[in-house]
Design an enzyme around this catalytic site. Structure first.
Site, PDB file in Angstrom:
ATOM      1  N   ASN A 303       0.827  -1.206   0.000  1.00 46.22           N
ATOM      2  CA  ASN A 303       0.000   0.000   0.000  1.00 46.22           C
ATOM      3  C   ASN A 303       0.859   1.253   0.000  1.00 46.22           C
ATOM      4  OD1 ASN A 303      -2.014  -1.863   2.236  1.00 46.22           O
ATOM      5  ND2 ASN A 303      -2.631  -1.344   0.149  1.00 46.22           N
ATOM      6  N   TYR A 304       1.977   1.199   0.700  1.00 45.26           N
ATOM      7  CA  TYR A 304       2.858   2.368   0.763  1.00 45.26           C
ATOM      8  C   TYR A 304       3.378   2.728  -0.620  1.00 45.26           C
ATOM      9  CZ  TYR A 304       6.661   5.463   2.120  1.00 45.26           C
ATOM     10  OH  TYR A 304       7.494   6.552   2.237  1.00 45.26           O
TER      11      TYR A 304
END
Length: 392
Positions: A303-304
């Site tokens: 997600n980062y």
């Protein structure tokens, strides 16, 4: 088993350093007649240390020193006594500043330790907390700890060890025998040792009180590590080093470095177990920018690195057993996350440093049991572990 100040100290005298004491080169403290209750009324010579207790470990000084306690008017009995304390060390006081805290400590080993800490520093705040001092002015304040049996708790033990005083580790249950049965005389991996430590702790509920669980597990692992370490180190010492000083120094350095390394990893291990218990998704030690590896990224490193995933739903947690100046390291570890989080087990961080953390958009997390070492003004901007978990 409780730990008290009377286990280590007979009494102390504390004040702020004056211009004369720093720049006169007289190597003496005066205006200290009340310390007679601790040192007595006769001339005596003492051994001990002078310590400059600094936030930056590279600035710390710990030197042996000789002391003489005497009455400058001892040959004139018609005049009232004027006691002074002479010290031989040439480094600590001349490197201090006007207004720095100085504490003279008479130990139960009949030695004297003098500790100096910079005004406004975390080291100063920790010493004030340890010795139960609200504020200290330019005159010596004397405290006698004989008969004081109040438990100083984790925070007090932490500060004692920071100034080089080893705290006795109880072994009420024969954990050494249990560890030797499981591990022999070889250190297992930190993950295995952390799991073993948690298995020996009862009466904690991770889901009800993660702060209590974290501290109970952390303290138990530290105790077990010291017990196991003494057995292994003791065996090596009994084998001896002959005349090989370098071999001894290398062995001592290995012991110290192992303590530091295992402390950091065990802290992370216990946090990981807590996050797993709550079903929180995370990535541990994954790469961000410039090969940085934050301790935890929430919900995941995937997600980062996904530019379409909103940064407002990303969290980064840095893990530091001790903070002081090391907290700044986490600021550059995750560029996409403007507000970083840091959890530490360090008690009594100074207001100067917590204010700077706020200015750097860093949210400080302190386990609940250590909140009493912070002022009410500081606690407005400090959260506990449970509050952090509740953000997910």
């Amino acid at each position: 088993m409780s730990v008290t100040l009377s286990d280590h100290f007979i009494g102390i005298a504390a004040k702020r350093l004056s211009h004369v004491e720093i720049f006169s080169n007289q190597h003496e403290f005066n205006g200290i007649n009340k310390f007679r209750d601790i040192l007595g009324a006769d001339r005596i010579n003492l051994k001990g240390n002078m310590v400059y207790f600094a936030d930056d470990e590279d600035e710390m000084i710990d030197n042996p020193s000789d002391y003489t306690w005497y009455d400058v008017r001892e040959n004139n009995p018609l005049r009232s006594a004027e006691f002074r304390l002479y010290f031989s060390d040439n480094d600590v006081v001349p490197n201090a500043a006007v207004g720095d805290l100085v504490i003279l400590c008479k130990t139960i080993q009949n030695e004297l330790t003098i500790i100096v800490a910079a005004h406004g520093s975390t080291s100063e705040k920790q010493l004030l907390y340890l010795f139960g001092l609200e504020e200290v002015e330019n005159r010596f304040l004397v405290k006698d700890y004989r008969g004081d049996y109040s438990d100083i708790g984790y925070a007090g033990k932490y500060i004692l060890e920071s100034i080089g005083i080893e705290v006795e580790i109880p072994n009420e249950i024969d954990y050494l025998a249990v560890m030797q049965e499981q591990f022999g005389l070889t250190f297992p991996s930190t993950a295995v040792f952390s799991t073993f430590a948690r298995s020996t702790v009862e009466d904690v509920s991770v889901l009800d009180d993660p702060d209590q669980a974290l501290m109970a597990w952390w303290e138990r692992e530290g105790e077990l590590l010291r017990i196991f370490e003494r057995a292994i180190v003791g065996e090596k010492i009994r084998e001896g080093f002959g005349d090989d000083v370098d071999a001894f120094l290398q062995f001592a350095l290995t012991v110290i470095n192992r303590r530091k390394s295992r402390a950091g990893h065990s802290f992370e291990n216990h946090l990981q177990t807590i996050f797993d218990s709550f079903g929180i998704k995370y990535s541990k030690g994954a790469k961000t920018e410039r090969n940085n590896r934050p301790d935890f990224i929430f919900p995941s490193i995937v997600n980062y690195h996904d530019s379409s995933f909103s940064f407002t739903d990303l969290y980064m947690l840095g893990v530091k057993t001790t903070a002081k100046d090391r907290w700044r390291q986490v600021l550059s570890e995750a560029d996409r996350i403007p507000r970083k989080h840091l959890i530490t087990l360090e008690p009594a961080i100074s207001k100067n440093q917590t204010d700077e953390m706020i200015a750097q958009n860093l949210q400080l997390i302190i386990p609940s049991t250590l909140h009493k070492t912070y002022s009410e003004k500081q606690l407005v901007d400090i959260i506990n572990l449970k509050s952090f978990i509740e953000t997910f």
